[in-house]
Design a protein around this motif. Structure first.
Motif, PDB file in Angstrom:
ATOM      1  N   ARG A   1       0.838  -1.212   0.000  1.00 18.99           N
ATOM      2  CA  ARG A   1       0.000   0.000   0.000  1.00 18.99           C
ATOM      3  C   ARG A   1       0.874   1.264   0.000  1.00 18.99           C
ATOM      4  O   ARG A   1       0.601   2.209  -0.740  1.00 18.99           O
ATOM      5  CB  ARG A   1      -0.931   0.018   1.218  1.00 18.99           C
ATOM      6  CG  ARG A   1      -2.032  -0.999   1.104  1.00 18.99           C
ATOM      7  CD  ARG A   1      -2.971  -0.983   2.295  1.00 18.99           C
ATOM      8  NE  ARG A   1      -3.795  -2.170   2.237  1.00 18.99           N
ATOM      9  CZ  ARG A   1      -3.720  -3.201   3.078  1.00 18.99           C
ATOM     10  NH1 ARG A   1      -2.889  -3.170   4.099  1.00 18.99           N
ATOM     11  NH2 ARG A   1      -4.483  -4.255   2.915  1.00 18.99           N
TER      12      ARG A   1
ATOM     13  N   THR B   1       2.186   1.671  -3.389  1.00 18.28           N
ATOM     14  CA  THR B   1       1.170   2.188  -4.329  1.00 18.28           C
ATOM     15  C   THR B   1       0.969   3.688  -4.118  1.00 18.28           C
ATOM     16  O   THR B   1       0.944   4.465  -5.082  1.00 18.28           O
ATOM     17  CB  THR B   1      -0.179   1.446  -4.124  1.00 18.28           C
ATOM     18  OG1 THR B   1       0.045   0.057  -4.324  1.00 18.28           O
ATOM     19  CG2 THR B   1      -1.232   1.941  -5.082  1.00 18.28           C
ATOM     20  N   PHE B   2       0.845   4.096  -2.845  1.00 18.31           N
ATOM     21  CA  PHE B   2       0.666   5.528  -2.581  1.00 18.31           C
ATOM     22  C   PHE B   2       1.888   6.331  -3.040  1.00 18.31           C
ATOM     23  O   PHE B   2       1.748   7.431  -3.580  1.00 18.31           O
ATOM     24  CB  PHE B   2       0.391   5.783  -1.095  1.00 18.31           C
ATOM     25  CG  PHE B   2      -1.024   5.486  -0.674  1.00 18.31           C
ATOM     26  CD1 PHE B   2      -2.101   6.018  -1.372  1.00 18.31           C
ATOM     27  CD2 PHE B   2      -1.298   4.671   0.414  1.00 18.31           C
ATOM     28  CE1 PHE B   2      -3.416   5.745  -1.000  1.00 18.31           C
ATOM     29  CE2 PHE B   2      -2.600   4.393   0.801  1.00 18.31           C
ATOM     30  CZ  PHE B   2      -3.661   4.928   0.093  1.00 18.31           C
TER      31      PHE B   2
ATOM     32  N   HIS C   1       3.775   5.630  -5.453  1.00 13.60           N
ATOM     33  CA  HIS C   1       3.679   5.691  -6.916  1.00 13.60           C
ATOM     34  C   HIS C   1       2.662   6.763  -7.337  1.00 13.60           C
ATOM     35  O   HIS C   1       2.925   7.590  -8.213  1.00 13.60           O
ATOM     36  CB  HIS C   1       3.259   4.316  -7.435  1.00 13.60           C
ATOM     37  CG  HIS C   1       3.182   4.233  -8.922  1.00 13.60           C
ATOM     38  ND1 HIS C   1       4.291   4.281  -9.719  1.00 13.60           N
ATOM     39  CD2 HIS C   1       2.120   4.110  -9.757  1.00 13.60           C
ATOM     40  CE1 HIS C   1       3.925   4.198 -10.987  1.00 13.60           C
ATOM     41  NE2 HIS C   1       2.607   4.095 -11.029  1.00 13.60           N
ATOM     42  N   ILE C   2       1.505   6.743  -6.645  1.00 14.25           N
ATOM     43  CA  ILE C   2       0.433   7.696  -7.002  1.00 14.25           C
ATOM     44  C   ILE C   2       0.868   9.143  -6.722  1.00 14.25           C
ATOM     45  O   ILE C   2       0.646  10.038  -7.530  1.00 14.25           O
ATOM     46  CB  ILE C   2      -0.860   7.367  -6.208  1.00 14.25           C
ATOM     47  CG1 ILE C   2      -1.450   6.033  -6.676  1.00 14.25           C
ATOM     48  CG2 ILE C   2      -1.895   8.480  -6.357  1.00 14.25           C
ATOM     49  CD1 ILE C   2      -2.532   5.477  -5.758  1.00 14.25           C
TER      50      ILE C   2
ATOM     51  N   GLY D   1       3.903  10.211  -6.364  1.00 13.71           N
ATOM     52  CA  GLY D   1       5.214  10.518  -6.932  1.00 13.71           C
ATOM     53  C   GLY D   1       5.138  11.746  -7.815  1.00 13.71           C
ATOM     54  O   GLY D   1       4.227  11.868  -8.628  1.00 13.71           O
ATOM     55  N   SER D   2       6.035  12.669  -7.624  1.00 17.88           N
ATOM     56  CA  SER D   2       6.168  13.926  -8.378  1.00 17.88           C
ATOM     57  C   SER D   2       5.136  14.990  -7.978  1.00 17.88           C
ATOM     58  O   SER D   2       5.250  16.135  -8.371  1.00 17.88           O
ATOM     59  CB  SER D   2       6.145  13.715  -9.894  1.00 17.88           C
ATOM     60  OG  SER D   2       4.851  13.432 -10.331  1.00 17.88           O
ATOM     61  N   TYR D   3       4.119  14.627  -7.199  1.00 21.26           N
ATOM     62  CA  TYR D   3       3.252  15.679  -6.646  1.00 21.26           C
ATOM     63  C   TYR D   3       3.971  16.323  -5.467  1.00 21.26           C
ATOM     64  O   TYR D   3       3.976  17.524  -5.319  1.00 21.26           O
ATOM     65  CB  TYR D   3       1.914  15.096  -6.156  1.00 21.26           C
ATOM     66  CG  TYR D   3       0.900  14.909  -7.264  1.00 21.26           C
ATOM     67  CD1 TYR D   3       0.015  15.920  -7.603  1.00 21.26           C
ATOM     68  CD2 TYR D   3       0.846  13.721  -7.968  1.00 21.26           C
ATOM     69  CE1 TYR D   3      -0.907  15.752  -8.616  1.00 21.26           C
ATOM     70  CE2 TYR D   3      -0.082  13.547  -8.989  1.00 21.26           C
ATOM     71  CZ  TYR D   3      -0.951  14.561  -9.306  1.00 21.26           C
ATOM     72  OH  TYR D   3      -1.866  14.387 -10.311  1.00 21.26           O
TER      73      TYR D   3
ATOM     74  N   VAL E   1      -4.668   6.829   3.376  1.00 24.04           N
ATOM     75  CA  VAL E   1      -4.625   8.290   3.487  1.00 24.04           C
ATOM     76  C   VAL E   1      -5.954   8.774   4.057  1.00 24.04           C
ATOM     77  O   VAL E   1      -6.939   8.031   4.056  1.00 24.04           O
ATOM     78  CB  VAL E   1      -4.342   8.973   2.125  1.00 24.04           C
ATOM     79  CG1 VAL E   1      -2.936   8.678   1.665  1.00 24.04           C
ATOM     80  CG2 VAL E   1      -5.366   8.567   1.088  1.00 24.04           C
TER      81      VAL E   1
ATOM     82  N   LEU F   1      -4.784  14.590  -3.903  1.00 21.25           N
ATOM     83  CA  LEU F   1      -4.153  14.870  -5.203  1.00 21.25           C
ATOM     84  C   LEU F   1      -4.726  16.141  -5.830  1.00 21.25           C
ATOM     85  O   LEU F   1      -3.993  16.913  -6.451  1.00 21.25           O
ATOM     86  CB  LEU F   1      -4.351  13.690  -6.160  1.00 21.25           C
ATOM     87  CG  LEU F   1      -3.512  12.445  -5.889  1.00 21.25           C
ATOM     88  CD1 LEU F   1      -3.983  11.288  -6.752  1.00 21.25           C
ATOM     89  CD2 LEU F   1      -2.028  12.694  -6.135  1.00 21.25           C
ATOM     90  N   ILE F   2      -6.016  16.349  -5.639  1.00 19.77           N
ATOM     91  CA  ILE F   2      -6.641  17.542  -6.226  1.00 19.77           C
ATOM     92  C   ILE F   2      -6.009  18.810  -5.653  1.00 19.77           C
ATOM     93  O   ILE F   2      -5.654  19.725  -6.393  1.00 19.77           O
ATOM     94  CB  ILE F   2      -8.161  17.549  -5.951  1.00 19.77           C
ATOM     95  CG1 ILE F   2      -8.811  16.379  -6.685  1.00 19.77           C
ATOM     96  CG2 ILE F   2      -8.794  18.869  -6.387  1.00 19.77           C
ATOM     97  CD1 ILE F   2     -10.280  16.209  -6.382  1.00 19.77           C
TER      98      ILE F   2
ATOM     99  N   ASN G   1      -3.236  18.825  -3.929  1.00 17.99           N
ATOM    100  CA  ASN G   1      -1.790  18.612  -3.815  1.00 17.99           C
ATOM    101  C   ASN G   1      -1.318  18.977  -2.410  1.00 17.99           C
ATOM    102  O   ASN G   1      -0.385  19.763  -2.226  1.00 17.99           O
ATOM    103  CB  ASN G   1      -1.051  19.446  -4.875  1.00 17.99           C
ATOM    104  CG  ASN G   1       0.382  18.980  -5.069  1.00 17.99           C
ATOM    105  OD1 ASN G   1       0.852  18.082  -4.346  1.00 17.99           O
ATOM    106  ND2 ASN G   1       1.076  19.580  -6.002  1.00 17.99           N
ATOM    107  N   ASP G   2      -2.007  18.416  -1.420  1.00 20.47           N
ATOM    108  CA  ASP G   2      -1.757  18.848  -0.046  1.00 20.47           C
ATOM    109  C   ASP G   2      -1.345  17.716   0.900  1.00 20.47           C
ATOM    110  O   ASP G   2      -1.503  17.842   2.115  1.00 20.47           O
ATOM    111  CB  ASP G   2      -2.998  19.576   0.508  1.00 20.47           C
ATOM    112  CG  ASP G   2      -4.217  18.670   0.574  1.00 20.47           C
ATOM    113  OD1 ASP G   2      -4.139  17.523   0.122  1.00 20.47           O
ATOM    114  OD2 ASP G   2      -5.267  19.119   1.068  1.00 20.47           O
TER     115      ASP G   2
END
Lengths: 493, 163
Positions: B27, B30-31, B33-34, B36-38, B89, B95-96, B98-99
């Motif tokens: 998990r 995966t998070f 990965h999701i 990543g870069s944010y 989380v 993600l929306i 970015n916080d």
């Protein structure tokens, strides 16, 4: 061996099975809906016909009559679409317009290089292959302020937009270009989440909607290791709206594209029917300012388009009248009211309510009063049901007075004297304008009722004491009632 | 057909604990990965937490080997009804906006570790077998160590800007 199980009190996380009793699982009740949502062709079976219509409208806007009421673009978009959107799609379908909206189609195409096919891969935090620059949208713009300002800009020119086909062509054409460019430059639906001016108010009012897309069992999401709803899989794209379904609690940013329904490995996502105004949490200043803007615009549109104030109509209609000074006054008042005046009055109401409710709080040892920031943002939701119903009350006269244009325009979409279906000569026939007040008054009262009801629920949640909760919202309730009376006076003369 | 935790054998409980650590590592991965870069800091922390979970798994495997030998007990989270410890989380909209912050990651980890600690404490409260009781207490103490470690890290970043 574990024994004596009756005595065991395992303090593990208890199942969080959705739905609660007031929800109905529509995918279970109507399995064909679930099948439809899982089809790879969905939602493009809706988007593509819409896209064709969109292009026809654009062409009609360019080559058809410059008179708004003789052009299918104006009649269909600003009367039929708007009415259907605000009175049916938003309250009953959440952001279902976003599901079928043609604006992001080319942006998606650039990113996915596919219409229905899903590409497996590893890009932009997903398990899909995406194309383009795939940049991350700037953090400072990761909110709906751009949508707020964009909608206010468009609203400032609304009188021009709804009467001049070319203005609407430029606006919609511009939006589709922006959606495509941002689709190339940035990952996922940046346009829908942060730029689309329509998306901003859909986001706000979808909170009231009677449907929601949610996971059935939150524990399944907790246990899930793939998080395919947001990361994607070979069955579906990672959520283009970048939402994680395992924690989704409100409709605001769910475009209901159903990619999560397709990609969830546990078939755990469903569409639920729920009570009106189920989502009540506003999270930031950008969202509450959207509520201020929308309420002020509902009033401004009512004054300009429905009211008897000829001078203000002339000020707003810059394209036809050309009174630039008057237009500057109109826009200044509009922006001041939406961004400063209403928020200031609202702030005073909240401040007074907090002062009344927190009297004697320390002496009784009941703890501290909720912060002004919490109250300001959370109570902002009270503007949502009233705002939506004010828009609905505003939109009925549009349809009832000008709806008959739809019948004639079908036969003569470009306003060139055609009579394709024999209805080209259908005269302008207002539909029972005498009924309007009987529709508008209940709409507004319904909105006020829900605003006060939700306000009370929010207050209870914040104050944990009914007397303080009621006291804290009295000034706000007075403000909301005064706003409702203003609308009623506007509509009933 | 999933079982209730009430009906598991001790060997299954320990196997489940190992499976939980494995799945949590997945998990976190995966998070990471999701996100990543944010947010590079949060992503790095997620990867760090993934590695920690894998370390926990190794320790538990050694414990299993010591207690039950190399006899494999094939049980996974999907075999039980309840969620023992699953890192997650706290918002659908990170993600929306970015916080996602380092604090959010650590708090998610803390919730999961506390869940695991409570799980073993609960088991130990109802256990009659002294040897098993010691095993559960050891597991609870092991998770308590993780809880304390994460709390210390949260306190440490408490004053950091943007944490």
């Amino acid at each position: 061996m574990i024994r004596d199980t009756d005595k065991m009190q395992l303090r593990v996380i208890q199942p969080e099975v959705y739905p609660p009793p007031d929800r109905t699982d529509l995918f279970k009740k109507f399995p064909w809906l679930s099948k439809l949502a899982k089809m790879r062709a969905y939602p493009n079976v809706l988007v593509i016909p819409n896209l064709v219509m969109f292009w026809i409208f654009l062409l009609a806007g360019i080559f058809g009559s410059p008179a708004g009421n003789r052009n299918i673009m104006i009649v269909f978009i600003w009367i039929l679409w708007w009415f259907g959107l605000i009175t049916v799609l938003v309250p009953l379908g959440s952001r279902s317009w976003c599901t079928m909206c043609p604006l992001p189609f080319f942006g998606d195409l650039v990113q996915r290089r596919a219409v229905t096919y899903v590409r497996k891969g590893n890009s932009a935090g997903t398990r899909n292959q995406l194309f383009g620059k795939l940049r991350v949208w700037p953090k400072k713009l990761s909110n709906i302020w751009l949508q707020n300002i964009g909608f206010l800009c468009l609203a400032s020119f609304s009188a021009h937009l709804v009467t001049r086909p070319m203005a609407t062509v430029l606006m919609l054409g511009g939006l589709i270009v922006i959606a495509t460019i941002t689709g190339y430059l940035y990952r996922q639906r940046v346009f829908c989440n942060y730029i689309c001016p329509v998306g901003g108010f859909l986001s706000l009012y979808s909170m009231t909607s009677t449907v929601e897309l949610r996971s059935r069992d939150k524990n399944v999401c907790k246990k899930c290791t793939s998080k395919a709803c947001v990361a994607g899989s070979d069955k579906g794209w990672g959520c283009p709206w970048i939402i994680y379904m395992g924690k989704l609690e409100r409709n605001n940013y769910c475009g209901m594209c159903t990619e999560c329904v397709k990609s969830c490995p546990s078939d755990n996502i469903s569409l639920f029917w729920r009570p009106f105004c189920s989502d009540k949490i506003l999270k930031g200043y950008d969202e509450i300012w959207k509520a201020f803007i929308m309420l002020v615009l509902a009033m401004a549109y009512s004054i300009v388009l429905l009211g008897p104030f000829g001078k203000i109509k002339d000020w707003a209609n810059i394209g036809e009248v050309g009174n630039y000074k008057g237009f500057a006054i109109y826009v200044s008042i509009l922006w001041f009211a939406a961004l400063i005046a209403l928020p200031a009055v609202y702030y005073v109401a909240i401040r007074l309510g907090r002062g009344f409710a927190s009297k004697g709080l320390e002496a009784t040892g009941d703890g501290a009063a909720p912060s002004m920031k919490d109250l300001f943002i959370r109570y902002g939701y009270t503007l949502v049901p009233l705002g939506l119903m004010a828009w609905i009350a505003f939109s009925f006269p549009l349809m009832m007075v000008s709806g008959s244009y739809i019948i004639s325009i079908i036969s003569d979409p470009l306003g060139r004297g055609w009579n394709l279906f024999g209805t080209g000569e259908f005269p302008w026939t207002p539909f029972h304008p005498d009924w309007m007040a009987y529709i508008q008054i209940p709409c507004l009262m319904f909105g006020l009722f829900y605003s006060l009801k939700c306000g009370h629920e929010l207050a209870l949640d914040l104050w944990k004491d009914n007397r303080r909760a009621v006291t804290s919202i009295i000034p706000l309730a007075i403000l909301l009632t005064l706003v409702t009376i203003a609308f009623l006076r506007m509509y009933t003369g | 057909m999933a079982k209730s935790l009430h009906n598991l054998l001790p060997q299954e409980v320990l196997s489940l604990a190992i499976a939980v650590e494995t799945r949590n590592a997945e998990r976190y991965d995966t998070f990471a990965h999701i996100f990543g870069s944010y947010n590079d800091e949060a992503t790095a922390l997620l990867q760090e937490m993934r590695d920690e979970e894998l370390e926990h798994k190794t320790v538990l495997e050694a414990m299993y080997l010591n207690r039950f030998g190399d006899k494999v007990c094939d049980i996974d989270e999907s075999d039980v009804d309840e969620v023992v410890e699953a890192v997650d989380v706290d918002s659908a909209e990170h993600l929306i906006f970015n916080d996602l912050t380092k604090r959010d990651v650590l708090e998610a980890a803390l919730r999961a570790e506390e869940g695991a600690r409570e799980f073993y404490i609960s088991l130990s409260e109802s256990e009659q077998d002294e040897e098993l009781l010691q095993l559960y207490r050891r597991l609870a103490a092991y998770e308590e160590g993780h809880v304390a470690g994460i709390k210390a890290r949260i306190n440490q970043i408490g004053t950091e800007k943007g944490a």
